[in-house]
Design a protein around this motif. Structure first.
Motif, PDB file in Angstrom:
ATOM      1  N   UNK A  42       0.798  -1.222   0.000  1.00 32.27           N
ATOM      2  CA  UNK A  42       0.000   0.000   0.000  1.00 32.27           C
ATOM      3  C   UNK A  42       0.826   1.265   0.000  1.00 32.27           C
ATOM      4  N   UNK A  43       2.099   1.198  -0.322  1.00 34.87           N
ATOM      5  CA  UNK A  43       2.955   2.390  -0.334  1.00 34.87           C
ATOM      6  C   UNK A  43       2.543   3.324  -1.456  1.00 34.87           C
ATOM      7  N   UNK A  44       2.842   4.624  -1.238  1.00 38.20           N
ATOM      8  CA  UNK A  44       2.580   5.644  -2.243  1.00 38.20           C
ATOM      9  C   UNK A  44       3.575   5.478  -3.395  1.00 38.20           C
ATOM     10  N   UNK A  45       3.280   6.038  -4.570  1.00 35.30           N
ATOM     11  CA  UNK A  45       4.225   5.970  -5.689  1.00 35.30           C
ATOM     12  C   UNK A  45       5.571   6.601  -5.314  1.00 35.30           C
ATOM     13  N   UNK A  46       6.639   6.032  -5.869  1.00 30.05           N
ATOM     14  CA  UNK A  46       7.987   6.563  -5.647  1.00 30.05           C
ATOM     15  C   UNK A  46       8.219   7.715  -6.607  1.00 30.05           C
ATOM     16  N   UNK A  47       8.610   8.910  -6.054  1.00 33.95           N
ATOM     17  CA  UNK A  47       8.752  10.124  -6.863  1.00 33.95           C
ATOM     18  C   UNK A  47      10.206  10.546  -6.848  1.00 33.95           C
ATOM     19  N   UNK A  48      10.822  10.612  -8.028  1.00 31.03           N
ATOM     20  CA  UNK A  48      12.235  10.964  -8.148  1.00 31.03           C
ATOM     21  C   UNK A  48      12.366  12.347  -8.767  1.00 31.03           C
ATOM     22  N   UNK A  49      13.110  13.233  -8.081  1.00 30.63           N
ATOM     23  CA  UNK A  49      13.454  14.537  -8.636  1.00 30.63           C
ATOM     24  C   UNK A  49      14.745  14.340  -9.434  1.00 30.63           C
ATOM     25  N   UNK A  50      14.675  14.598 -10.739  1.00 29.42           N
ATOM     26  CA  UNK A  50      15.730  14.172 -11.647  1.00 29.42           C
ATOM     27  C   UNK A  50      16.129  15.327 -12.568  1.00 29.42           C
ATOM     28  N   UNK A  51      17.388  15.340 -13.002  1.00 33.16           N
ATOM     29  CA  UNK A  51      17.836  16.365 -13.942  1.00 33.16           C
ATOM     30  C   UNK A  51      19.344  16.519 -13.912  1.00 33.16           C
ATOM     31  N   UNK A  52      19.843  17.519 -14.677  1.00 37.21           N
ATOM     32  CA  UNK A  52      21.266  17.806 -14.681  1.00 37.21           C
ATOM     33  C   UNK A  52      21.673  18.235 -13.278  1.00 37.21           C
ATOM     34  N   UNK A  53      22.919  17.853 -12.882  1.00 37.50           N
ATOM     35  CA  UNK A  53      23.303  17.984 -11.482  1.00 37.50           C
ATOM     36  C   UNK A  53      23.208  19.408 -10.923  1.00 37.50           C
ATOM     37  N   UNK A  54      23.303  20.468 -11.733  1.00 34.27           N
ATOM     38  CA  UNK A  54      23.221  21.830 -11.198  1.00 34.27           C
ATOM     39  C   UNK A  54      21.997  22.584 -11.709  1.00 34.27           C
ATOM     40  N   UNK A  55      20.954  21.819 -12.077  1.00 34.26           N
ATOM     41  CA  UNK A  55      19.741  22.460 -12.609  1.00 34.26           C
ATOM     42  C   UNK A  55      18.892  23.076 -11.502  1.00 34.26           C
ATOM     43  N   UNK A  56      19.101  22.673 -10.258  1.00 38.08           N
ATOM     44  CA  UNK A  56      18.332  23.227  -9.140  1.00 38.08           C
ATOM     45  C   UNK A  56      17.404  22.216  -8.504  1.00 38.08           C
ATOM     46  N   UNK A  57      17.732  20.943  -8.598  1.00 39.05           N
ATOM     47  CA  UNK A  57      16.882  19.892  -8.025  1.00 39.05           C
ATOM     48  C   UNK A  57      16.784  20.043  -6.499  1.00 39.05           C
ATOM     49  N   UNK A  58      17.945  20.157  -5.856  1.00 38.23           N
ATOM     50  CA  UNK A  58      17.956  20.255  -4.393  1.00 38.23           C
ATOM     51  C   UNK A  58      17.302  21.558  -3.932  1.00 38.23           C
ATOM     52  N   UNK A  59      17.500  22.611  -4.690  1.00 36.95           N
ATOM     53  CA  UNK A  59      16.874  23.908  -4.348  1.00 36.95           C
ATOM     54  C   UNK A  59      15.359  23.802  -4.428  1.00 36.95           C
ATOM     55  N   UNK A  60      14.843  23.094  -5.439  1.00 38.96           N
ATOM     56  CA  UNK A  60      13.400  22.889  -5.572  1.00 38.96           C
ATOM     57  C   UNK A  60      12.856  22.120  -4.377  1.00 38.96           C
ATOM     58  N   UNK A  61      13.557  21.065  -3.974  1.00 39.75           N
ATOM     59  CA  UNK A  61      13.112  20.287  -2.816  1.00 39.75           C
ATOM     60  C   UNK A  61      13.079  21.175  -1.571  1.00 39.75           C
ATOM     61  N   UNK A  62      14.104  22.009  -1.394  1.00 41.11           N
ATOM     62  CA  UNK A  62      14.131  22.914  -0.240  1.00 41.11           C
ATOM     63  C   UNK A  62      12.967  23.906  -0.291  1.00 41.11           C
ATOM     64  N   UNK A  63      12.634  24.388  -1.493  1.00 45.09           N
ATOM     65  CA  UNK A  63      11.514  25.328  -1.629  1.00 45.09           C
ATOM     66  C   UNK A  63      10.200  24.638  -1.287  1.00 45.09           C
ATOM     67  N   UNK A  64      10.023  23.389  -1.736  1.00 43.49           N
ATOM     68  CA  UNK A  64       8.787  22.649  -1.444  1.00 43.49           C
ATOM     69  C   UNK A  64       8.659  22.331   0.043  1.00 43.49           C
ATOM     70  N   UNK A  65       9.750  21.937   0.666  1.00 43.28           N
ATOM     71  CA  UNK A  65       9.706  21.548   2.088  1.00 43.28           C
ATOM     72  C   UNK A  65       9.806  22.755   3.012  1.00 43.28           C
ATOM     73  N   UNK A  66      10.256  23.914   2.495  1.00 41.96           N
ATOM     74  CA  UNK A  66      10.386  25.110   3.320  1.00 41.96           C
ATOM     75  C   UNK A  66      11.562  25.032   4.274  1.00 41.96           C
TER      76      UNK A  66
END
Length: 575
Positions: A42-66
């Motif tokens: 019953x687990x939720x779908x696995x969601x991967x934030x993906x892209x070029x290493x300096x595209x801003x993936x980690x920054x997006x996660x920080x913006x979403x999580x606050x």
């Protein structure tokens, strides 16, 4: 999607798992297994934030999580997959595309495990990377749910013409990559979301509402949440089923390749070629043996005629045999050498893959020196040497007639011609025989003395009156004796000629016997040598054929099982 369909999906995976482990990437199999277990739990779908290493993936996660949860930098910082909670979902941060190889491998592994992929593209540079769009389209083709987030690093107005042009460029690149993958609805399948992740994170941390709105984060969160919520159980299982189908298709393709490698037609063609070569070499050697045997006969005849004894004859025959053996052995080596040169090329042509034992060595041997010839226990029946004086007997044949032989003839004449020999008794026969000898000497070239003696005897007896009938009888007898003597000599000469003919025929016969023996034994030895050279090769190939036949049957059964289960998957409903 019904529970029954899910159970069928699980059954197909379990039923083919052994074959998948045999032919497919182990990492993909384990990832698929975990996804099935996660769905069952019953687990939720696995969601991967993906892209070029300096595209801003980690920054997006920080913006979403606050919160500054994920590390951010212009250089690769993430060397492992990290999990972050957002709303009711878990977001996974990855090292990214074009990261150092060890980091890239981590990203690729996680990509196999994910149900939803969010591609982060920067508004400069990376949006032009065609490789990125190729990866996006591959994930869509594998039934993953995919969204694109454009991280507005350049600070473009979200409603500006420049931003619209950027979005159009991204859609154009998507269409180009989708065409290569055979995808027709890529724009409908992949939503494009906009955000300035850096501004959004700052606005959240500093609680600047206007900056937050201008960053586009509120709209992004709404669209992203809706997109993730729309990812149903059917979407997840459709992706899992597609992944399993890909694995089964890969396993089937591998079976087909191995089945072609196990095809015995190449071995059959090679064996047929070897047998043809074997027959050709045997025929060539037999023709050479026949020619050599004829040559040996012409040499054996003088040896039989001239040898002084058995020892000399044996030595001659052995020498002739060995020389003939050398000729044949040289021809055999020449033919086997030619075969060996052609064999490797034929093996490479007919056997594109290696045999089960990874090698096919050939060993071509020839008969040891001197093995071809007459055997030790065979005998050559040659005649004893005839005395050379036999030739002189022809010129002396007439001189061998004696008085006794003439007397015997007269007695036979009286017996068979009683009227002609009436009144002639033994004493007269003796005198007539003596006279006949004198006449014989005249006919046979006895000389003047013999002729003079005969003439003197005739003069002395001239006064005597012979009995009636005797003179003509004398002439008959004299001529008869001469004729007898002549033909007697002729018969003796004929006997000598016949003897010479018999001797010559005996020599011919024995030369034929020798050559026939040589030819027969040479053919047997050559046949044995050729068999010893070729049999190990054909035996090895035949064994390999049997092994490949068995392997081919196993592969065909496995391929049939894979096809059956792929058909089962194609009939499942994922609505």
């Amino acid at each position: 999607m019904s529970t029954l369909d899910f159970e069928k999906l699980c059954y197909v995976f379990q039923d083919t798992k052994e074959l998948l482990h045999k032919y497919c990437d182990q990492q993909r199999i384990e990832s698929l297994s975990r996804r099935l277990e996660a769905y069952r739990s019953g687990d939720k779908p696995t969601i991967l934030i993906y892209g070029v290493y300096n595209a801003g993936k980690s920054t997006l996660i920080n913006a979403l999580t606050g919160a500054e949860s994920a590390k951010t930098a212009d250089k690769p910082q993430t060397d492992a997959v990290s999990s972050f909670h957002w709303k009711s979902f878990e977001l996974l941060d990855s090292p990214g595309i074009d990261a150092p190889i060890p980091h890239q491998e981590i990203t690729d592994e996680q990509l196999q495990k994910s149900d939803v992929v969010v591609f982060v593209l920067a508004s400069r540079g990376e949006s032009e990377e065609l490789k990125t769009y190729e990866v996006i389209c591959k994930q869509v083709k594998r039934k993953r749910r995919v969204a694109i987030v454009i991280n507005n690093k350049t600070g473009l107005d979200l409603q500006s013409t420049a931003m619209m042009a950027l979005q159009d460029k991204i859609r154009m690149n998507l269409q180009s990559a989708a065409t290569k993958e055979g995808l027709t609805n890529i724009l409908g399948d992949v939503p494009i979301l906009l955000v300035n992740a850096k501004s959004a994170f700052k606005a959240k941390v500093e609680q600047k509402n206007k900056l937050l709105i201008n960053s586009g984060l509120p709209e992004l969160e709404r669209q992203l949440y809706s997109f993730l919520e729309e990812t149903s159980a059917g979407d997840v299982l459709r992706a899992i089923s597609h992944e399993l189908t890909e694995l089964l298709d890969s396993a089937h393709e591998k079976c087909q390749e191995l089945g072609q490698a196990s095809d015995c037609s190449g071995i059959d063609r090679l064996i047929n070629w070897i047998n043809e070569e074997k027959g050709l070499i045997q025929a060539t050697l037999n023709a050479e043996i026949t020619r050599t045997a004829r040559s040996l006969k012409s040499r054996a005849i003088p040896a039989l005629e001239q040898a002084a004894g058995q020892a000399e004859l044996s030595a001659s025959i052995v020498r002739i045999s060995e020389e003939g053996s050398d000729v044949i052995q040289h021809k055999l080596e020449e033919e086997l050498g030619r075969f060996a040169m052609n064999f490797q090329a034929k093996a490479n042509t007919y056997l594109p893959t290696e045999l089960p034992d990874n090698s096919l060595n050939i060993s071509l041997t020839v008969a040891p020196e001197g093995v071809i010839g007459t055997s030790n226990d065979s005998e050559v029946n040659c005649p004893s040497k005839i005395d050379p004086t036999i030739l002189n007997l022809f010129s002396k044949a007439v001189e061998s007639i004696q008085k006794e032989e003439i007397t015997t003839v007269l007695k036979l004449g009286k017996e068979y011609f009683p009227k002609a020999f009436k009144g002639i008794g033994p004493v007269k026969m003796d005198r007539m025989a003596c006279k006949a000898v004198d006449i014989k000497n005249i006919f046979s070239g006895g000389g003047a003395k013999a002729a003079q003696s005969a003439t003197s005897s005739a003069s002395k007896g001239a006064s005597a009156t012979p009995k009636a009938g005797f003179p003509w009888l004398q002439v008959v007898v004299d001529i008869g004796v001469a004729i007898y003597s002549y033909y007697q000599a002729e018969q003796e000469m004929q006997r000598q000629v016949d003897a010479m003919k018999r001797r010559q025929q005996a020599i011919e016969d024995n030369a034929d016997t020798f050559c026939s023996s040589f030819r027969g034994q040479a053919e047997e030895v050559i046949k044995s040598c050729i068999n010893e050279a070729f049999d190990p090769i054909t035996v090895k190939l035949t064994q390999a054929r049997g092994s490949k036949s068995g392997e081919a049957r196993v592969l065909e059964r496995e391929a049939a099982k894979i096809r059956e289960q792929m058909a089962t998957l194609s009939n499942l409903s994922f609505a």
